[in-house]
Design an enzyme around this catalytic site. Structure first.
Site, PDB file in Angstrom:
ATOM      1  N   GLY A  12      20.032 -22.106   0.964  1.00 21.29           N
ATOM      2  CA  GLY A  12      20.009 -22.663  -0.394  1.00 21.29           C
ATOM      3  C   GLY A  12      19.972 -24.184  -0.368  1.00 21.29           C
ATOM      4  O   GLY A  12      19.212 -24.821  -1.102  1.00 21.29           O
ATOM      5  N   ASP A  70      28.113 -31.883   3.449  1.00 20.93           N
ATOM      6  CA  ASP A  70      29.294 -31.054   3.277  1.00 20.93           C
ATOM      7  C   ASP A  70      29.630 -31.071   1.799  1.00 20.93           C
ATOM      8  O   ASP A  70      29.703 -32.132   1.173  1.00 20.93           O
ATOM      9  CB  ASP A  70      30.482 -31.540   4.113  1.00 20.93           C
ATOM     10  CG  ASP A  70      31.490 -30.406   4.298  1.00 20.93           C
ATOM     11  OD1 ASP A  70      31.138 -29.426   4.986  1.00 20.93           O
ATOM     12  OD2 ASP A  70      32.593 -30.482   3.734  1.00 20.93           O
ATOM     13  N   PHE A 151      22.493 -20.674  -5.401  1.00 22.78           N
ATOM     14  CA  PHE A 151      23.226 -19.988  -4.340  1.00 22.78           C
ATOM     15  C   PHE A 151      24.718 -20.231  -4.565  1.00 22.78           C
ATOM     16  O   PHE A 151      25.112 -20.941  -5.504  1.00 22.78           O
ATOM     17  CB  PHE A 151      22.778 -20.495  -2.948  1.00 22.78           C
ATOM     18  CG  PHE A 151      23.142 -21.934  -2.687  1.00 22.78           C
ATOM     19  CD1 PHE A 151      22.334 -22.960  -3.134  1.00 22.78           C
ATOM     20  CD2 PHE A 151      24.314 -22.271  -2.000  1.00 22.78           C
ATOM     21  CE1 PHE A 151      22.670 -24.289  -2.903  1.00 22.78           C
ATOM     22  CE2 PHE A 151      24.657 -23.588  -1.754  1.00 22.78           C
ATOM     23  CZ  PHE A 151      23.828 -24.603  -2.214  1.00 22.78           C
ATOM     24  N   TYR A 153      28.301 -20.592  -5.606  1.00 16.38           N
ATOM     25  CA  TYR A 153      29.040 -20.404  -6.861  1.00 16.38           C
ATOM     26  C   TYR A 153      28.179 -20.688  -8.101  1.00 16.38           C
ATOM     27  O   TYR A 153      28.697 -20.685  -9.218  1.00 16.38           O
ATOM     28  CB  TYR A 153      30.276 -21.325  -6.876  1.00 16.38           C
ATOM     29  CG  TYR A 153      31.237 -21.064  -5.730  1.00 16.38           C
ATOM     30  CD1 TYR A 153      32.220 -20.082  -5.827  1.00 16.38           C
ATOM     31  CD2 TYR A 153      31.154 -21.787  -4.545  1.00 16.38           C
ATOM     32  CE1 TYR A 153      33.103 -19.838  -4.776  1.00 16.38           C
ATOM     33  CE2 TYR A 153      32.029 -21.551  -3.483  1.00 16.38           C
ATOM     34  CZ  TYR A 153      32.996 -20.575  -3.606  1.00 16.38           C
ATOM     35  OH  TYR A 153      33.857 -20.328  -2.563  1.00 16.38           O
ATOM     36  N   LYS A 174      18.560 -28.048 -11.910  1.00 16.53           N
ATOM     37  CA  LYS A 174      19.839 -28.175 -11.199  1.00 16.53           C
ATOM     38  C   LYS A 174      19.848 -29.469 -10.383  1.00 16.53           C
ATOM     39  O   LYS A 174      20.799 -30.248 -10.439  1.00 16.53           O
ATOM     40  CB  LYS A 174      20.081 -26.965 -10.283  1.00 16.53           C
ATOM     41  CG  LYS A 174      21.355 -27.108  -9.452  1.00 16.53           C
ATOM     42  CD  LYS A 174      21.549 -26.016  -8.408  1.00 16.53           C
ATOM     43  CE  LYS A 174      22.680 -26.406  -7.454  1.00 16.53           C
ATOM     44  NZ  LYS A 174      22.821 -25.513  -6.304  1.00 16.53           N
TER      45      LYS A 174
HETATM   46  P1  ITT Z   1      26.159 -25.920   6.458  1.00 14.00           P
HETATM   47  O1  ITT Z   1      27.531 -26.413   6.847  1.00 14.00           O
HETATM   48  O2  ITT Z   1      25.468 -25.217   7.578  1.00 14.00           O
HETATM   49  O3  ITT Z   1      25.328 -26.956   5.777  1.00 14.00           O
HETATM   50  P2  ITT Z   1      27.668 -24.231   4.632  1.00 14.00           P
HETATM   51  O4  ITT Z   1      27.295 -23.288   3.531  1.00 14.00           O
HETATM   52  O5  ITT Z   1      28.659 -23.739   5.668  1.00 14.00           O
HETATM   53  O6  ITT Z   1      26.328 -24.761   5.338  1.00 14.00           O
HETATM   54  P3  ITT Z   1      29.568 -26.201   3.624  1.00 14.00           P
HETATM   55  O7  ITT Z   1      30.547 -26.047   4.730  1.00 14.00           O
HETATM   56  O8  ITT Z   1      29.222 -27.570   3.121  1.00 14.00           O
HETATM   57  O9  ITT Z   1      28.165 -25.579   3.993  1.00 14.00           O
HETATM   58  O10 ITT Z   1      30.072 -25.305   2.419  1.00 14.00           O
HETATM   59  C1  ITT Z   1      29.475 -25.436   1.192  1.00 14.00           C
HETATM   60  C2  ITT Z   1      29.843 -24.229   0.311  1.00 14.00           C
HETATM   61  O11 ITT Z   1      30.193 -24.720  -0.988  1.00 14.00           O
HETATM   62  C3  ITT Z   1      28.629 -23.334   0.129  1.00 14.00           C
HETATM   63  O12 ITT Z   1      28.595 -22.318   1.112  1.00 14.00           O
HETATM   64  C4  ITT Z   1      28.854 -22.808  -1.287  1.00 14.00           C
HETATM   65  O13 ITT Z   1      29.755 -21.736  -1.249  1.00 14.00           O
HETATM   66  C5  ITT Z   1      29.522 -23.989  -1.978  1.00 14.00           C
HETATM   67  N1  ITT Z   1      28.497 -24.875  -2.591  1.00 14.00           N
HETATM   68  C6  ITT Z   1      28.156 -26.138  -2.194  1.00 14.00           C
HETATM   69  N2  ITT Z   1      27.148 -26.621  -2.941  1.00 14.00           N
HETATM   70  C7  ITT Z   1      26.844 -25.644  -3.822  1.00 14.00           C
HETATM   71  C8  ITT Z   1      25.875 -25.519  -4.837  1.00 14.00           C
HETATM   72  O14 ITT Z   1      24.978 -26.486  -5.072  1.00 14.00           O
HETATM   73  N3  ITT Z   1      25.850 -24.406  -5.542  1.00 14.00           N
HETATM   74  C9  ITT Z   1      26.719 -23.408  -5.310  1.00 14.00           C
HETATM   75  N4  ITT Z   1      27.651 -23.411  -4.350  1.00 14.00           N
HETATM   76  C10 ITT Z   1      27.721 -24.526  -3.599  1.00 14.00           C
END
Ligand code: ITT
Length: 191
Positions: A12, A70, A151, A153, A174
């Site tokens: 995403g 992050d 993706f 939330y 978005k």
């Molecule tokens: P990478 O570390 O590999 O980039 P990750 O999904 O593990 O991927 P993070 O540790 O930064 O990344 O966690 C981010 C989480 O926060 C993500 O998995 C979503 O659950 C939420 N999140 C972040 N940005 C979002 C968005 O734009 N829309 C919806 N949920 C989001």
């Protein structure tokens, strides 16, 4: 054409990064071999710390400019949780769906639905941090998901400016307002 590598395992996020670069002279590509590399240890207390850790971890393998994001959701009634634990809120095998169900469970009967998406992006060149860029957007957590876009939330995150959730908004909509859109635009403007 400037090439920027990004390090993410989140499809995403990657979609949104690529969309951001569409109308620029910058090309954003997933770091070649990303999936074969050992994962970064994300044990920082803040989004910024974790973004820097991730970018430095993968930057050694890029030979050029690389960035990592992050990000996460801070919910006021939960004291800022899930915060830096957003991806694995419901445990090590968390999925978007299990995270969303846990969030709804924890907010059941709670009147205060205020929440904020936060993003930190660290840009590095090999072992040197070139910059850190931030973004945040305020909204409310609904009682049930709405929309199939985005993706994480997104289907629960109601954005007052749009009058709909990020899951119902188009990707472009978005990105025009989101935490990640703000941080990516700041990074691209710095180049
Ligand atoms: P990478 O570390 O590999 O980039 P990750 O999904 O593990 O991927 P993070 O540790 O930064 O990344 O966690 C981010 C989480 O926060 C993500 O998995 C979503 O659950 C939420 N999140 C972040 N940005 C979002 C968005 O734009 N829309 C919806 N949920 C989001």
């Amino acid at each position: 054409m400037t090439r920027l590598y990004c390090a993410t395992g989140n499809a995403g996020k990657l979609r949104e990064f690529r969309m951001a670069a569409d109308s620029t002279r910058i090309e954003i590509e997933l770091l070649p071999g990303y999936k074969q590399l050992p994962p970064a240890v994300e044990d920082g207390a803040t989004f910024e710390e974790n973004a820097i850790k991730k970018a430095l971890h993968y930057g050694r393998h890029s030979g050029g400019l690389l960035f990592a994001d992050d990000s996460g959701l801070e919910v006021e009634a939960l004291g800022g949780a899930p915060g830096v634990y957003s991806a694995r809120f419901s445990g090590p095998r968390a999925t978007d769906d299990s995270n969303n169900r846990l969030l709804l469970g924890q907010l059941h009967g709670t009147a205060n639905r205020k929440a904020r998406f936060v993003c930190a992006i660290a840009l590095v060149e090999c072992e040197r941090v070139v910059g850190v860029f931030h973004g945040a957007v305020d909204g409310m957590i609904l009682d049930e998901p709405r929309g199939l876009g985005g993706f994480g939330y997104d289907p629960l995150f109601y954005c007052p400016a749009f009058g709909c959730t990020f899951g119902e908004a188009t990707g472009e909509q978005k990105f025009s307002l989101s935490h990640r859109g703000q941080a990516v635009r700041a990074m691209l403007a710095s180049l």
